[in-house]
Every structure is written in structure tokens, then in C-alpha cells.
Write an enzyme that holds these catalytic residues in place. Structure first.
Site, PDB file in Angstrom:
ATOM      1  CB  CYS A  45      22.679   4.040  -9.966  1.00 50.30           C
ATOM      2  SG  CYS A  45      22.124   3.100  -8.575  1.00 50.30           S
ATOM      3  CG  ASP A  66       0.300  14.957   7.428  1.00 45.58           C
ATOM      4  OD1 ASP A  66      -0.927  15.072   7.569  1.00 45.58           O
ATOM      5  OD2 ASP A  66       0.830  14.155   6.662  1.00 45.58           O
ATOM      6  CD  GLU A 120       0.133  -4.854  -5.557  1.00 45.59           C
ATOM      7  OE1 GLU A 120       0.465  -3.865  -4.900  1.00 45.59           O
ATOM      8  OE2 GLU A 120       0.752  -5.929  -5.537  1.00 45.59           O
ATOM      9  N   GLY A 144      -9.139 -26.931  -0.794  1.00 45.09           N
ATOM     10  CA  GLY A 144     -10.500 -27.452  -0.847  1.00 45.09           C
ATOM     11  C   GLY A 144     -11.480 -26.777   0.093  1.00 45.09           C
ATOM     12  CG  ASP A 190       0.804  17.318   4.450  1.00 48.90           C
ATOM     13  OD1 ASP A 190      -0.307  17.605   4.909  1.00 48.90           O
ATOM     14  OD2 ASP A 190       1.361  16.234   4.633  1.00 48.90           O
TER      15      ASP A 190
END
Lengths: 823, 61
Positions: A115, A517, A555, A588, A709
Site C-alpha cells: 500500500c 467488556d 444501513e 407485486g 471502555d
């Protein structure tokens, strides 16, 4: 869950499944490659078009699926990027340089070194870009460009076009300090290394001279040279040890830095004395080597601490860069930091709220998961408070800005975090405790020896006292802990458990409680379709197809549970009822999906009984009859049960602490066999709970992932963030579970206990060496070369013992892997 | 052996030059990223520089 049998081809760019009946193909490396969506296709074509297809051959991770789906950037994004061309916006992050302008950008979506290569080459290929370099470690790009030839918005757009996202980077104070600290550490290391090599060369000449004779004048000259070279090493490179030792003395503690500084300082001063008076021995070689090795240890520790994302990147990505401000009925796009309290802001569905405020107009549901960990959006209407950094899910909202900057709730969490850091219980470190006794003993002995010899033969007193100090030079003692920690830390990192603070291994080995958690830690953190119960003539797959068609364009987190399914017929005329469900037409026929009373209102039949109390159920109804129940739930991590059982077997008390107050909490606790559960608590209450436990004497490990947290992570003795956690959480945790595999916690606890044993052995060994050498030196029996051999040998024993840790571990990890994965 | 009176000072001057170069490279950010440069040598982006007849056959890809 519906799993399709056909072998799905992964998208060549992003690795996601290519949906059937799509046809996005481009030529890469002479082969037609299929893509999953027009967005990936556009990115791939841009990459190939600029001649950078080598990227695909070298990447080790698939790319990211872009957020937009065409070759042209969508209009709203272009407008937002254009904001960055305004001089007043640029002022905060763009600097003037020789060749034009320079800015540092934070780039999202960098997964591997390929990248970096792609970004650098793509940007450098643009006209007007003078320099572009991307940092793989902290995901930042430094770009220099000529403003006459190219605009910043075009540059940012180009980054989006190859599938990444870029934000300007605003370095904060802490950030700059970190960068300075790193540079200073590298400079110190370099000086110590160069100095060590040079002094070593001189030392060889001197040793050879001792063996076969050397003329007095040459010896003096070489000694003076050694003095000149060793001086910057002691005064510059070793300065951190001296300052730390001074600080400790001022606070009346005796840490490892004190004997280290004493050894470096004492040997250096004695060597100067020897050089000036041309008598005795010089120890410049030991001084420089000792400094160099200790600095390497410090440097590696610092690198690990800086490694996990940074606070500077984190807060920035939570808040949007731009906002739609309403002024005199006119909408204008401004950058988010220009907002002031009292401004009216319009937030469209899917956008992130730019600041805290009160809803002036409209009602919608808001996804507050970033702040509270709650994955279901919360209903908000006129007059309700909303928080910056949360996401508007359904309808447009008009918001009156109330708090910006330091007063906002997001900043409040950060402040809470700072306070928790200050109040964090300090783990007393074994080595430092030993060291303080040791230092005291050495100082007293040296004093006694010095005084005694002064009374017997005053001319020997100085040299013998000095040899006591040098012989007890705590090389082995100060290497005992760091080498063991480095070995164990390295082994754990190979297994996906990254330790970022020095005390972690020690506090892990002492832990009595482990607190989890729920969302995102014990569970995957997103809703999944768990089961489907057809009620009428249609079979399971048909029902799921219908549901997927209805939910396709929403979404909402619930809708996303259906997104992996490919509907055969598209739904039309979809309308959403807030907090209830969706209605739409397929072939429909009208359908509704959502809460039972809402969905069943469409058909004449009565609402059927919910199959069970547990979990969250959705009903699908057609105009004629109810069709199916769907149960959606947050998926438990697969290895969670195993990991918790093993942690309990190690004697740890497991607890769950969550902001969620739904019925799912008890269900998950029951599945995992956790009997101590605290649910529905705010970040402040979490911190209080943990503090209360610690006050009772519990040694606590906290495992979490969300922004909510963070304070509790900071407050616990040991905090571990999940690999998928927000950058802010990762930065503030003591360790990061990169692989996200909870079983690595078991490995970490086991290894920490083993390394504690090894550290004790090392300390005992080095202490006994020193105790043996001390009386001999005090009686004047030890020649400097004997001391040097003894010192190296004891250090080697310590290092070898520490390395055993990584070997032992590797064998053990394979065993435990086998027992964990019988298949 | 008097030559060491010349050679050792020269060595010290060379070391100070090396130190200066090292400081310069640290300050200009060359040590900021210690990971990606190690990979960059592996990328075959020098196709243009290789004469055509020296290129390996690429059909097997």
C-alpha cells in the site's frame, strides 16, 4: 445461518465475495479479474491505468473496498475535499517549505507495505507533487507540492481514487513530544554505538600493550584519546540514566537507574583520574559498552510503547471534517472546527455529528456505539441531546450546536481518561525493589571498605573502593529483568499479543481477576442472523431472500445482518418507520419486516407468538399472512468459552462489565459460565466498579474495545484492548490482542508466570555473583581483568536463562494449540 | 610508531563526520519509518530500466 454452497470467487481487489450475476471485470497482469462492485473496479482501473499493477503482485493483504462506486468521486465528497483548499482551513496543518507547501496526512486503509509503495508512486506520478513519502508504522503521509500546479483537494481526491481515505493530521503536543523522544533516543543510541566501537579499538591496543609492553607515551596518548571519545557517550548518551537517578533520589527511591548511573559515573570519573595522573586502570570500554547495551533495551521498550496507533490519529477520525451550517436559511459547507456554539447544523442520514448539540428539528435514530458500545441506534427527537462523533442513521436532523472543543462530551471522556491514568495503582516492580536494597548495601559496603582501607593504607583506599564499585557494577542485575521481559514480549508478539508497557508481564502474573467488556470483546460486535423459523408455505431460503431484498438498502445495524444474502428480486417502494421496521413491494406483493406488532398489522392474521424470550426477533409478514421469524443477535466469539474455561483453570476470577442492559447480557453470561455480571453501567460507573474491586485488593486485568471502555482500561492495573478496538483505546491500553483471539490471553498469563520465575532466578544468580565478588574486591584480591571476565560471564548466564523463555514458550504454544484445536 | 599521532586524530575526525551525518539523517526523518523501506527493494518497478532482451519471460504468470 444460510451458507451458500457454491464456491464464491473473491473480489480481486478487496477479497470480498463477488456476487453472482455481476460483471465487473478488468485486465490485470494480462488476466481478466472479477471485482465485487463498481467501486473496486474503478480503483483497480485507476491503479492499472497509472502503471502500478505491481501492487497486486506484492501485497500481502487484500485492499479495502472503497466507499463510493464510480470513477468520479461523488459530489458531496468533492465539496468536502474542496474545503481543504481554503487558506484558513489549511493554516492548521499546512506548512511552507522550499519547494512549495507541505502537509502531513493520516491515511486510512493501509494494510501492508505494498500500500505504501502504491500510494507513494501514485502521488509522485502527479504533476506538481514534489515529494510523497508514506510511513507504514503510523500510517502518515508527508507530501510536498506546488500550489500553482495542483490543489490539495485534487491530491486528497487521488488518494480516495486508489481506495484509501486521507485526513489532515493535526499533531498535538503529546504527539510532538513522542516524536522528539524517539529522535533523541535514536541519536543517543547512535552516539553510544559509534563511541563504543572506537573506544573498543583503543582498548584492544591497550590490552595488547599490557601483554607485550608499550611505551609510556603511546599508552598515555591512547588513554587520552579514549577519554575524548568516551566523554560524549557518558555526557550525552547516558544522560537519561543520570536524570532518572537524580529524580529517584529526589523522591527518595532507589531504582535500577541509581546503581547504573553510579557504575557509569564512577567508572568514568575513576578512568579520568587514572588518565590524568597516568596511574591505575581505565574502564572507558566497559563504560561505553554498558551504556550502549542498556540503551538498546530502553529503545526497544520505547518502540513497543509507540507502536500501537496514536492518540493523534484517533480523536480526529471520530469527528467529521466538515459540517453543513445553516445561516439565514442558506446552507454552507464549513470545516467542523469553525463551528461555534449556537450554530445550526444540518446532518443528513449516514453522516457523523460534528459537535454536541440539541435537536432543533426532525427525529431519527442515532448510532452511539462509538461512545457507549451499544450497537443498536437510539431514538432521538426534538429537544433531545446528541453527542458529536455519533452517527445519524435514518432521517435528516437539524441540530443547534451546544458544545464544541474542550467542552464536548468526547473531550470529557478523554479528560476522564487522563484522571484514571493518574490514579492508576502503581505496580511495584520486583527488580526495582531488589535494586533499592542492593544499592543501599553496595553504598554502605563501599563506604565501610573505603574507611577501613583509609585507616590501614591510605594510598590504596581510593583504588580499592573504586574496584568495589566497579566489580559490583550491576550489569547482570540490571539485565536480569529486561532480557527476560524482551524474550517473553517477543514470543507473545509472534502469537498476536502485543505488549506496550513494561509492567504488563509482571502484573499479568499476579492477576486475580479478569474483567471483560461484552460487545466487541466477548462477542463479535455486530448483529448476525442467528436463525430463521418459517411460519407459512415459504421455505427458509425464500424467506431470507425476501428479508434481504427489503433490508438491502438500509444501513441500520439490523439490516446489515442481512447484507451478506443476495436477494433475487429487488424490492421497490421501500419505506421505513422509525424504530419499527421496513415496508416494501416485491414482485407485486407488499411485505413488512420489523417488530412483531408493526409487521403483523399488515396482514389480517393475529400476531403469532414469539418463539422464545431470548434474543431479538424480527417478523416478516406479507399482505396475506405472517411468513417467518428471524432471530438476530450479536455473535459470541467462537473461542470465548474455551478461553474463559482455561482462565478459570489458571485461578482467575472472570467477570463481565457492560454498558448493555438487555436480556442478551444474562444469556451470554450463562453461555460462558460467568457468574459475576454488572450490566447497564456508564463509563464512570465502570471505573468506580473497577476501583472498588482494586480497593479490595484484587489485581485486575480489564479487556475491552470501545471508546466507552477507555477510562476503565486506563484505571485497571493491566488493560488489554482488542485488535479491532478504536485507536484511542489501543493507545491507552497496556497490551493489544492483535489477533482478536481470546485464547492468547491464556498464553499470556501462563508465559507471564513463567517469566516471573525466570526473573527471580536471574536476580538470585546475579545477586549471588555480586555478593561473592564484593568481599574479594573489598579485600583487594580482584584485578580489573578478572572483574571484566566475571562480569561478562554473569551477564551471559542471565541472557541465556532469559532466552530459555522464548524456547520453552514455543514448544508450549504448539502443545496448547493442539489441545485447543483437536480438529 | 609516531604515525599514530597522525592517524588517531584523523580517525576521530572521521568519527565526528559520521556522527554529523547520523544526526542529519535522524533529524531529516530517515529513521521515522523503520519498516517499509525494508520491503521497497522487493518491488519490481524498474521494468523500464531493464533491456528488453534481458527480461525474463512473463507468460508463466
Amino acid at each position: 445461518m444460510a451458507v451458500t454452497d457454491r464456491v464464491a470467487e473473491p473480489c480481486y481487489h478487496c477479497g470480498l465475495q463477488v456476487p453472482e450475476s455481476t460483471d465487473f471485470i478488468t485486465l490485470i497482469d494480462g488476466q481478466p479479474r472479477r471485482m465485487c462492485c463498481p467501486g473496486c473496479l474503478a480503483v483497480a482501473e485507476t491503479i492499472v491505468g497509472s502503471g502500478l499493477d505491481t501492487y497486486y503482485r506484492h501485497r500481502t493483504q487484500p485492499g479495502n473496498s472503497p466507499e463510493f462506486s464510480s470513477r468520479q468521486l461523488p459530489e458531496p465528497l468533492q465539496q468536502e475535499l474542496a474545503l481543504y483548499n481554503q487558506p484558513e482551513v489549511q493554516r492548521s496543518f499546512v506548512n511552507q517549505c522550499d519547494a512549495g507547501l507541505e502537509a502531513i496526512l493520516v491515511i486510512d486503509g493501509i494494510t501492508c507495505a505494498a500500500c505504501v509503495w502504491l500510494l507513494e508512486h501514485h502521488l509522485q506520478g502527479l504533476d506538481g507533487v514534489n515529494k510523497a513519502s508514506v510511513n507504514l508504522t503510523n500510517h502518515r503521509a508527508r507530501i510536498q507540492w506546488s500550489p500553482e500546479q495542483i490543489e490539495l483537494s485534487t491530491l486528497l481526491g487521488e488518494i480516495y481514487r486508489i481506495g484509501y481515505q486521507a485526513h489532515p493530521f493535526h499533531p498535538d503536543k503529546e504527539e510532538q513530544l513522542l516524536a522528539q523522544e524517539q529522535k533523541r533516543a535514536i541519536r543517543r543510541l547512535g552516539i553510544a554505538g559509534l563511541g563504543m566501537m572506537q573506544v573498543m579499538m583503543m582498548a584492544i591496543a591497550l590490552y595488547a600493550g599490557t601483554l607485550q609492553g608499550i611505551e609510556q607515551q603511546y599508552q598515555a596518548f591512547i588513554r587520552w584519546t579514549s577519554l575524548i571519545i568516551a566523554t560524549p557517550v557518558v555526557l550525552y548518551a547516558a544522560r537519561p540514566f543520570f536524570t532518572a537517578a537524580l529524580r529517584d533520589l529526589r523522591t527518595r527511591q532507589l531504582s535500577m537507574d541509581v546503581p547504573v548511573s553510579l557504575a557509569i559515573g564512577g567508572a568514568y570519573l575513576a578512568s579520568i583520574w587514572a588518565t590524568v595522573t597516568n596511574s591505575g586502570e581505565i574502564y572507558f570500554d566497559s563504560v561505553t559498552m554498558f551504556t550502549f547495551f542498556l540503551l538498546i533495551g530502553r529503545f526497544l521498550e520505547m518502540k513497543a510503547r509507540h507502536r500501537t496507533g496514536r492518540a493523534g490519529n484517533a480523536l480526529l477520525n471520530l469527528l467529521p471534517t466538515s459540517a453543513l451550517r445553516l445561516r439565514d436559511g442558506e446552507e454552507e459547507l464549513v470545516s467542523a472546527d469553525q463551528l461555534q456554539s449556537g450554530d445550526l447544523v444540518r446532518v443528513r442520514p449516514g453522516q457523523t455529528l460534528p459537535a454536541d448539540g440539541i435537536i432543533e428539528q426532525g427525529h431519527s435514530s442515532v448510532d452511539e456505539s462509538a461512545l457507549t458500545g451499544e450497537y443498536l441506534p437510539i431514538h432521538k427527537q426534538c429537544g433531545d441531546n446528541v453527542v458529536g462523533g455519533t452517527i445519524n442513521v435514518e432521517n435528516p436532523l437539524l441540530i443547534r450546536v451546544a458544545e464544541v472543543g474542550a467542552e464536548s462530551k468526547l473531550s470529557a471522556i478523554v479528560r476522564l481518561l487522563e484522571r484514571a491514568h493518574e490514579e492508576k495503582p502503581q505496580v511495584a516492580r520486583l527488580a526495582d525493589r531488589v535494586a533499592s536494597y542492593f544499592v543501599a548495601a553496595v553504598l554502605i559496603t563501599a563506604l565501610v571498605v573505603g574507611v577501613s582501607w583509609w585507616l590501614i593504607t591510605p594510598e590504596h583506599a581510593f583504588w580499592i573502593t573504586l574496584s568495589v564499585l566497579v566489580v559490583t557494577c550491576p550489569c547482570a542485575l540490571s539485565l536480569a529483568t529486561p532480557t527476560a521481559l524482551t524474550a517473553a514480549t517477543g514470543t507473545l508478539r509472534q502469537h498476536g499479543f502485543l505488549i506496550t508497557r513494561g509492567h504488563v508481564l509482571e502484573s499479568l502474573s499476579k492477576a486475580t481477576h479478569i474483567v471483560f467488556d461484552k460487545t466487541g470483546t466477548l462477542t463479535e460486535g455486530n448483529l448476525r442472523l442467528q436463525s430463521t423459523q418459517p411460519l407459512a408455505a415459504l421455505d427458509r431460503q425464500q424467506c431470507e431472500q425476501l428479508a434481504a431484498a427489503l433490508e438491502q438498502h438500509s444501513e441500520h445495524p439490523i439490516a446489515r445482518a442481512f447484507h451478506h444474502l443476495q436477494p433475487q428480486q429487488p424490492a421497490s417502494e421501500i419505506s421505513a418507520t422509525l424504530g419499527k421496521g421496513l415496508e416494501g413491494q416485491i414482485d407485486g406483493i407488499r411485505y413488512r419486516i420489523g417488530q412483531a406488532d408493526y409487521a403483523s398489522a399488515l396482514c389480517p392474521a393475529d400476531c403469532p407468538a414469539q418463539p422464545s424470550e431470548a434474543g431479538q426477533w424480527l417478523l416478516l409478514c406479507s399482505e396475506q399472512a405472517p411468513l417467518a421469524w428471524f432471530r438476530i443477535d450479536d455473535q459470541l466469539r467462537r473461542e470465548a468459552r474455551e478461553a474463559l474455561d482455561q482462565l478459570r483453570a489458571l485461578g482467575l476470577q472472570c467477570e463481565m462489565l457492560t454498558g448493555d442492559s438487555s436480556a442478551a447480557v444474562q444469556e451470554i453470561a450463562a453461555q460462558l459460565g460467568i457468574d459475576r455480571v454488572t450490566s447497564g453501567v456508564t463509563p464512570e460507573q465502570k471505573l468506580q466498579h473497577v476501583a472498588a474491586l482494586q480497593a479490595e485488593g484484587a489485581q485486575l486485568i480489564m479487556v475491552g474495545d470501545g471508546i466507552n471502555d477507555i477510562p476503565v482500561l486506563a484505571g485497571a492495573q493491566t488493560s488489554i484492548a482488542m485488535g479491532s478496538a478504536s485507536d484511542l483505546a489501543k493507545t491507552n491500553a497496556d497490551a493489544v490482542l492483535i489477533s482478536g483471539d481470546l485464547r492468547r490471553l491464556v498464553d499470556a498469563v501462563q508465559l507471564s508466570r513463567r517469566s516471573r520465575r525466570i526473573i527471580s532466578q536471574n536476580l538470585i544468580w546475579s545477586l549471588s555473583y555480586n555478593l561473592l565478588a564484593l568481599p574479594l574486591a573489598a579485600l583487594g584480591f580482584i584485578a580489573p581483568y578478572m572483574a571484566a571476565i566475571g562480569m561478562s560471564a554473569s551477564s551471559l548466564v542471565v541472557v541465556g536463562n532469559a532466552l530459555r523463555l522464548s524456547k520453552l514458550k514455543r514448544r508450549n504454544a504448539v502443545n496448547s494449540q493442539r489441545s485447543l484445536n483437536p480438529r | 610508531m609516531d604515525i599514530i599521532y597522525l592517524l588517531i586524530p584523523i580517525a576521530i575526525i572521521l568519527v565526528s563526520c559520521a556522527t554529523w551525518a547520523f544526526f542529519w539523517s535522524v533529524n531529516s526523518g530517515q529513521f521515522d519509518d523503520l519498516e517499509s523501506p525494508a520491503h521497497s527493494i522487493l518491488y519490481e518497478d524498474d521494468d523500464k530500466l531493464i533491456p528488453d532482451d534481458a527480461k525474463p519471460q512473463r507468460d508463466d504468470r
